[in-house]
Design an enzyme around this catalytic site. Structure first.
Site, short mmCIF file in Angstrom:
data_model
loop_
_atom_site.label_atom_id
_atom_site.label_comp_id
_atom_site.label_asym_id
_atom_site.label_seq_id
_atom_site.Cartn_x
_atom_site.Cartn_y
_atom_site.Cartn_z
N ASN A 9 44.73 46.08 54.29
CA ASN A 9 45.05 45.90 52.87
C ASN A 9 45.28 47.30 52.29
O ASN A 9 44.33 48.03 52.04
CB ASN A 9 43.87 45.19 52.19
N LYS A 11 46.24 48.11 49.45
CA LYS A 11 45.99 48.16 48.00
C LYS A 11 47.16 48.87 47.31
O LYS A 11 48.29 48.79 47.79
CB LYS A 11 44.63 48.80 47.71
N HIS A 95 40.90 38.25 46.23
CA HIS A 95 40.24 39.52 46.55
C HIS A 95 39.34 39.90 45.37
O HIS A 95 39.69 39.66 44.21
CB HIS A 95 41.30 40.60 46.79
N GLU A 97 38.80 42.56 43.86
CA GLU A 97 39.42 43.39 42.81
C GLU A 97 40.29 42.53 41.89
O GLU A 97 40.40 42.80 40.70
CB GLU A 97 40.23 44.52 43.46
N GLU A 167 33.74 39.42 52.04
CA GLU A 167 33.75 40.81 51.61
C GLU A 167 32.69 41.02 50.53
O GLU A 167 32.95 40.75 49.35
CB GLU A 167 35.12 41.19 51.05
N GLY A 173 35.07 49.64 49.51
CA GLY A 173 35.47 50.96 49.05
C GLY A 173 34.31 51.88 48.73
O GLY A 173 34.49 52.95 48.15
N SER A 212 34.30 48.45 53.81
CA SER A 212 34.00 49.73 54.48
C SER A 212 33.94 49.62 56.00
O SER A 212 33.12 50.27 56.64
CB SER A 212 32.72 50.35 53.92
#
Ligand code: PGA
Length: 252
Positions: A9, A11, A95, A97, A167, A173, A212
């Site tokens: 991904n 991003k 996701h 985010e 996740e 991150g 991560s």
């Protein structure tokens, strides 16, 4: 036996030149990779560029998001059919985010999941708890709620052909990975949850871990019985790291 999947991904990173450099290095590092489905999800404007590079290559193309509507007055949005048209096989849905920064509710995520599936894309349904939710002991309840939202509306068989990515939000991150045991515990919970609805589906649905994942922790995560690969953010921008993560999924 579920074929491992590793999805990068990217991003909101990259540009024409950087993408080309990254893909050239990555594709040559992955040449002899066996038995792992690899995909990359670039930002939407670069899908056509990346599709061109992936022509005749087993690495698949994915997108990071989509709009749930088929077409029409949705300025700035992209439909499932458009992603399909550009050669996407996968699309991330829900996701964290998107959920936290862009207010995507379980209802919106479900609608996007349905749109992706109707267009013949494999939706990658992302689920996971925040640190506060984990600390309150709510991890399973949160993950179950996120799965239930899709299953209640679309039925369990809707998940067939899709992928689930666990996740934990606190690991995305942050450099703080869930330990293999922590990740496996939630994956086992997801597998059991699915099996309560459909044992055959639970046995064949790929469950990816994300948060991560790096070249040096991937093998231990992928060695867990219910972890079938990974959804990789930061490390997918480095061809060496990403290729090593893909190798860690080989012959798992
Ligand atoms: P990360 O991101 O690997 O940088 O933690 C994972 C993701 O957001 O999918």
């Amino acid at each position: 036996m579920i074929q491992p999947i590793v999805i990068g991904n990217w991003k909101m990173n990259g540009n024409l030149l950087a993408n080309e450099t990254l893909l050239e290095a990555l594709l040559s590092s992955l040449e002899k990779l066996e038995d792992v489905q690899v995909a990359v999800c670039p930002p939407l404007p670069y899908l056509a560029q990346v599709a061109q590079h992936l022509k005749d290559n087993p690495v698949a193309l994915g997108a990071q998001t989509l709009n749930e509507h088929e077409a029409g007055a949705h300025t700035g949005e992209v439909s499932a059919a458009m992603l399909k048209d550009l050669g996407c096989q996968y699309v991330l849905v829900g996701h964290s985010e998107r959920r936290s920064l862009y207010g995507e509710s379980d209802i919106a995520v479900t609608a996007k999941f349905a749109a992706a599936q109707a267009a013949g894309l494999a939706p990658v349904l992302c689920v996971g708890e925040t640190l506060a939710e984990r600390n309150c002991g709510d991890t399973e309840a949160v993950v179950a709620r996120q799965l239930q939202a899709v299953v209640d509306t679309l039925g369990i068989e809707a998940l067939s052909g899709g992928v689930i990515a666990y996740e934990p939000v606190w690991a995305i991150g942050t450099g703080e990975t869930a330990t293999p045991d922590q990740a496996q515990a939630v994956h086992a919970f997801i597998r059991e949850w699915l099996a309560r609805h459909s044992a055959p589906l639970a046995a064949r649905l790929p469950l990816l871990y994300g948060g991560s994942v790096k070249a040096d922790n991937a093998a231990a995560l992928f060695a867990q019985p219910d972890i079938d690969g990974g959804l990789i953010g930061g490390a997918s921008l480095s061809p060496n790291s990403f290729a090593n993560i893909c190798r860690a999924a080989e012959h798992r």
